[in-house]
Design a protein around this motif. Structure first.
Motif, PDB file in Angstrom:
ATOM      1  N   LYS A 177      11.520 -23.223  25.507  1.00 38.95           N
ATOM      2  CA  LYS A 177      12.029 -21.895  25.875  1.00 38.95           C
ATOM      3  C   LYS A 177      13.547 -21.933  26.068  1.00 38.95           C
ATOM      4  CE  LYS A 177       8.100 -19.704  28.232  1.00 38.95           C
ATOM      5  NZ  LYS A 177       8.245 -18.275  28.134  1.00 38.95           N
ATOM      6  N   THR A 178      14.032 -22.970  26.744  1.00 35.98           N
ATOM      7  CA  THR A 178      15.461 -23.106  26.995  1.00 35.98           C
ATOM      8  C   THR A 178      16.230 -23.280  25.690  1.00 35.98           C
ATOM      9  OG1 THR A 178      15.066 -24.096  29.171  1.00 35.98           O
ATOM     10  CG2 THR A 178      17.214 -24.500  28.160  1.00 35.98           C
ATOM     11  N   ILE A 179      15.696 -24.108  24.809  1.00 35.93           N
ATOM     12  CA  ILE A 179      16.360 -24.368  23.530  1.00 35.93           C
ATOM     13  C   ILE A 179      16.476 -23.087  22.715  1.00 35.93           C
ATOM     14  CG2 ILE A 179      16.092 -25.517  21.294  1.00 35.93           C
ATOM     15  CD1 ILE A 179      14.800 -27.867  22.874  1.00 35.93           C
ATOM     16  N   PHE A 180      15.374 -22.363  22.573  1.00 32.92           N
ATOM     17  CA  PHE A 180      15.411 -21.164  21.735  1.00 32.92           C
ATOM     18  C   PHE A 180      16.179 -20.028  22.393  1.00 32.92           C
ATOM     19  CE2 PHE A 180      11.918 -23.342  19.560  1.00 32.92           C
ATOM     20  CZ  PHE A 180      12.312 -23.146  18.235  1.00 32.92           C
ATOM     21  N   ALA A 181      16.168 -19.960  23.705  1.00 34.31           N
ATOM     22  CA  ALA A 181      16.937 -18.915  24.392  1.00 34.31           C
ATOM     23  C   ALA A 181      18.427 -19.068  24.148  1.00 34.31           C
ATOM     24  CB  ALA A 181      16.632 -18.948  25.888  1.00 34.31           C
ATOM     25  N   SER A 182      18.861 -20.308  23.912  1.00 33.81           N
ATOM     26  CA  SER A 182      20.289 -20.541  23.648  1.00 33.81           C
ATOM     27  C   SER A 182      20.678 -20.134  22.235  1.00 33.81           C
ATOM     28  CB  SER A 182      20.620 -22.017  23.872  1.00 33.81           C
ATOM     29  OG  SER A 182      20.042 -22.832  22.857  1.00 33.81           O
ATOM     30  N   LYS A 183      19.685 -19.916  21.371  1.00 35.20           N
ATOM     31  CA  LYS A 183      19.961 -19.575  19.974  1.00 35.20           C
ATOM     32  C   LYS A 183      19.613 -18.125  19.645  1.00 35.20           C
ATOM     33  CE  LYS A 183      21.210 -23.779  18.805  1.00 35.20           C
ATOM     34  NZ  LYS A 183      22.567 -24.096  18.290  1.00 35.20           N
ATOM     35  N   ILE A 184      18.546 -17.629  20.262  1.00 36.69           N
ATOM     36  CA  ILE A 184      18.083 -16.270  19.960  1.00 36.69           C
ATOM     37  C   ILE A 184      18.589 -15.336  21.050  1.00 36.69           C
ATOM     38  CG2 ILE A 184      16.056 -14.814  19.592  1.00 36.69           C
ATOM     39  CD1 ILE A 184      14.556 -17.360  18.707  1.00 36.69           C
ATOM     40  N   THR A 185      19.684 -14.669  20.773  1.00 38.95           N
ATOM     41  CA  THR A 185      20.320 -13.817  21.776  1.00 38.95           C
ATOM     42  C   THR A 185      19.835 -12.374  21.726  1.00 38.95           C
ATOM     43  OG1 THR A 185      22.163 -13.431  20.248  1.00 38.95           O
ATOM     44  CG2 THR A 185      22.400 -15.236  21.829  1.00 38.95           C
TER      45      THR A 185
END
Length: 273
Positions: A217-225
């Motif tokens: 979740k943390t990884i994708f939250a940093s990419k999908i704004t």
């Protein structure tokens, strides 16, 4: 059996404890694997030949998405039924197995999971193995039902890149994405799809295992704004893009798409600007 049908991923411990279930089908989705009786596999595994059986071999680019009929027939040839519970692994850990998982979902079948850590983790845990063997059994009754929206192709990718309608994430390594090294495919130029961002698929792994849901979740939250946009995953040839799709689904994201031809197609057909 306590099969977590809603889970895209299962542990080697879970698989080992359920090997005797009659509805379980274990698939070896290792890419470019050469059949050899000296090669070891998970007991009762059936070889899912991505390149020769589950790709359109007449396609110009590698691992081209197969037709509904081809996928259905080849799945039936492996004895897969409509009530089969599928677990897929590969010899690298989590690599091409995610492509197999995504293909089944694209053809309307959701009772499929990826084996976390794949064959390396199975071996690491000291679990039993057997010599690779051809599947000999009855033909299955699997029914493919092509679903819209799981795959996009060149024209769709052109439109998404131009209009910025999707978040486009490239699973290649950062050095490939940033054109710091040559592409491994001979004759293919380096480059990047316009308006795409980079998330190497290896960033989702730790010691060969997929990271836990919170980390994903943390990884994708940093990419999908912008979560209102669908996400398109790309890579070199449509294989590791599916690892990102796997991680994103576990992290709770919806409206996920894989660009089938990925950079091999884009770099070959799209002129340099």
């Amino acid at each position: 059996m306590n099969q977590p049908l809603g889970s895209p991923i299962v542990s080697v411990k879970w698989l080992y404890s359920n090997l005797e279930n009659p509805n379980l089908v274990v698939l070896d989705g290792t890419i470019n694997k050469i059949f050899n009786t000296e090669t070891q596999q998970i007991p009762k595994a059936r070889f899912f030949d991505i390149k020769k059986k589950f790709s359109d071999i007449t396609g110009e680019f590698p691992s081209t998405f197969p037709s509904e009929f081809q996928f259905q027939e080849e799945a039936r040839n492996l004895g897969i039924n409509n009530n089969s519970i599928i677990v897929v692994y590969d010899d690298k850990g989590i690599y091409s197995s995610a492509r197999v998982w995504w293909l089944f979902k694209a053809f309307g079948y959701n009772k499929v999971s990826v084996l976390n850590g794949g064959f390396p983790e199975w071996t690491k845990q000291g679990l039993p193995k057997e010599s690779m063997a051809q599947f000999i059994g009855e033909k299955g009754d699997f029914k493919a039902n092509l679903q819209p929206g799981y795959m996009t192709f060149f024209n769709g990718m052109q439109k998404a890149s131009k209009t910025k309608s999707h978040t486009i994430i490239d699973a290649r390594s950062s050095v490939r994405f940033n054109c710091e090294v040559l592409e491994p495919r001979e004759g293919l130029r380096s480059g990047t799809i316009p308006n795409s961002i980079n998330l190497p698929f290896t960033d989702l792994l730790e010691n060969g295992l997929l990271k836990d849901k919170a980390d994903l979740k943390t990884i994708f939250a940093s990419k999908i704004t912008d979560e209102t946009k669908a996400v398109i995953f790309s890579c070199g040839s449509g294989i590791t893009a599916c690892v990102l799709a796997l991680g994103a689904e576990i992290a709770g994201y919806k409206n996920l798409v894989v660009y089938d031809g990925s950079w091999t197609e884009w770099g070959s057909l799209q002129p340099v600007r």
